[in-house]
Design an enzyme around this catalytic site. Structure first.
Site, PDB file in Angstrom:
ATOM      1  N   PHE A 152       0.812  -1.224   0.000  1.00 19.18           N
ATOM      2  CA  PHE A 152       0.000   0.000   0.000  1.00 19.18           C
ATOM      3  C   PHE A 152       0.841   1.267   0.000  1.00 19.18           C
ATOM      4  O   PHE A 152       0.341   2.346  -0.319  1.00 19.18           O
ATOM      5  CB  PHE A 152      -0.963  -0.002   1.197  1.00 19.18           C
ATOM      6  CG  PHE A 152      -0.351   0.497   2.491  1.00 19.18           C
ATOM      7  CD1 PHE A 152       0.283  -0.369   3.355  1.00 19.18           C
ATOM      8  CD2 PHE A 152      -0.416   1.842   2.826  1.00 19.18           C
ATOM      9  CE1 PHE A 152       0.847   0.102   4.543  1.00 19.18           C
ATOM     10  CE2 PHE A 152       0.141   2.316   4.005  1.00 19.18           C
ATOM     11  CZ  PHE A 152       0.788   1.448   4.865  1.00 19.18           C
ATOM     12  N   LYS A 153       2.113   1.161   0.374  1.00 14.15           N
ATOM     13  CA  LYS A 153       2.964   2.348   0.391  1.00 14.15           C
ATOM     14  C   LYS A 153       2.959   3.073  -0.960  1.00 14.15           C
ATOM     15  O   LYS A 153       3.131   4.282  -1.016  1.00 14.15           O
ATOM     16  CB  LYS A 153       4.413   1.987   0.722  1.00 14.15           C
ATOM     17  CG  LYS A 153       4.763   1.230   1.998  1.00 14.15           C
ATOM     18  CD  LYS A 153       4.163   1.603   3.260  1.00 14.15           C
ATOM     19  CE  LYS A 153       4.869   1.151   4.515  1.00 14.15           C
ATOM     20  NZ  LYS A 153       4.359  -0.064   5.139  1.00 14.15           N
TER      21      LYS A 153
END
Ligand SMILES: *Cc1c(COP(=O)(O)O)cnc(C)c1O
Length: 464
Positions: free
Chosen positions: A111-112
């Site tokens: 998700f970064k």
């Protein structure tokens, strides 16, 4: 729109200056002076708009006049053009009223990317406008490093240093960082834990002369621009469900779940934010018992959450104490000295109104991967599984939708997935290069002076 520091001793900054600085010079974290509020009609619209358009509106409101609408729209469109699902953050149902919010469709499969792909572009734009160079220093528990490299690798006015705990990230995570083909990227394997790496980063920021000389900056989740970009998927998910959901968030540094608090403070209706931790359960203990006490980080199957000191918790404490900076300064100093902090009742009550917490060990993580596979045929990664285990543990008869943030693609953690299910997730094409290309990294003992020396020897002079 101005940003102030949680420690109250740094001058307010614009969004662009805050973005370039990362950490505030008084050691605090930036937050908006006043939260913008979205109307019900605006929020309902986020469910049907393209994700990039919702992101432009939300990030735009937080960015104030730092970027024009056209520039923001262009950078956000470019950021998400590289995702392998056009919905960017799709919701999928894995049980009655139980959903995964898939946040792993970006270039490094965690998700970064959702925030860092945007940040890298805004960062480059702001830096070009200001002139000069920057030195980006990040500590990573595994996924921030590769996402930062994917966002900033190859830029000619930024030097990128990424510290990861040697031997404590998965092989795929390490290779995604160390095979990056960019001259401006420097990977350091530190002989220590993530917390050691994070402490070195913070200490180097505190060396103000050095930090200023090399223009030190951070794109860790201490950078509020990341929180801004991550708040978007809370809005889009809630709008698609039509009722205030429970969000269950696999948590390490408290950045992702704080983005949920940010969305709530901007008007979003959320039933509860559930902090899901692995055996490194400092956040579960503080929310359940009111004592914030760190121990030694313990390796688990969900390494990106093997964190004891959750930097972003300071933001939640700032808000929960009604922005009492004098108390917060004292509390943070006490915690730094004794590794323990008892929360006053008022702060604790405010936190518990918004957050709940669940802890899950490796056995429960494997069981959750196996159960999702048995019930749906899907493979999930061990971080997502910590969230799913927490969701299974909530009241099974939740009347409201429960949304688990799915923070990584299972192919990033094939060993845990195979142990739980006997299946090996197929690596997506974008992972194959990382699995084959030669690696480049430097091993250093966990010593601030050595890291500083490396930066001084690498960053081209003159430093201005
Ligand atoms: C970083 C990360 C987390 C933890 O997120 P925080 O914002 O640090 O709480 C969870 N899962 C994965 C896969 C991650 O990369």
């Amino acid at each position: 729109m101005l940003y102030l520091s949680t420690r109250g001793q740094a001058p307010p900054q614009s969004f662009a200056d805050m973005l370039l600085a990362g950490l505030a010079p008084d050691g605090g974290l930036y937050l908006p002076q006043a939260w913008p509020r979205f109307t019900a009609a605006e929020m309902a619209g986020f469910g049907s708009q393209a994700y990039a358009e919702a992101a432009r509106v939300i990030i735009g409101r937080l960015a104030g006049d730092s970027f024009s609408n056209e520039d923001l729209a262009a950078d956000i469109a470019a950021a998400y053009a590289g995702f392998d699902d056009p919905r960017i953050a799709p919701l999928t149902e894995i049980g009655p009223n139980l959903y995964l919010l898939e946040l792993f469709h970006g270039p490094t499969l965690a998700f970064k990317d959702v925030a860092l792909q945007v940040l890298g572009r805004l960062f480059e734009r702001a830096l070009k406008k200001r002139g000069g160079r920057a030195t980006m220093l990040a500590a990573t528990s595994g996924d921030t490093g590769s996402a930062a490299i994917a966002a900033l690798g190859g830029l000619d006015n930024v030097e990128v240093f990424v510290l990861h705990p040697h031997g404590r990230v998965s092989e795929v995570q390490r290779r995604q960082m160390t095979t990056a083909p960019f001259d401006n990227v420097h990977n350091v394997a530190l002989e220590g834990s993530f917390d050691d790496a994070q402490a070195i980063v913070k200490a180097l920021f505190a060396e103000t002369e050095f930090a200023r000389a090399v223009n030190l900056t951070a794109v860790n989740s201490i950078n509020f621009a990341r929180i801004a970009a991550q708040s978007v998927y809370y809005f889009t998910a809630a709008a698609q469900l039509g009722a205030p959901p429970v969000f269950v968030v696999p948590t390490g540094n408290f950045g992702d779940v704080f983005a949920g608090e940010a969305a709530m403070r901007m008007g979003l209706g959320v039933e509860k934010l559930v902090v899901a931790t692995n055996a490194n359960d400092i956040m579960a203990r503080v929310l359940n018992d009111g004592v914030y006490a760190s121990g030694r980080a313990q390796p688990t199957l969900s390494p990106s959450m093997d964190i004891q000191v959750a930097s972003n918790f300071e933001r939640a404490l700032f808000e929960a104490s009604c922005r009492n900076v004098a108390w917060l300064r004292q509390a943070m100093a006490r915690f730094a000295a004794s590794k323990s902090l008892k929360l006053p009742d008022g702060v604790r009550t405010a936190l518990r109104a918004r957050y709940a917490a669940r802890r899950c060990d490796d056995e429960q993580t494997l069981a959750a991967i196996a159960r999702v596979h048995a019930e749906t045929g899907r493979l999930i990664d061990p971080h997502t599984a910590v969230g799913v285990a927490a969701a299974y543990n909530l009241n099974e008869h939740q009347k409201v939708p429960v949304v688990v943030l799915s923070t990584a693609h299972p192919a990033k953690f094939p060993d845990a997935v195979r142990r739980a299910t006997g299946q090996i997730p197929a690596p997506p094409p974008r992972l194959r290069v990382a699995l084959q290309a030669p690696e480049k990294m430097i091993v250093l003992s966990a010593d601030k002076g050595l890291v500083r020396g490396l930066i001084e020897a690498t960053v081209p002079r003159p430093w201005t």
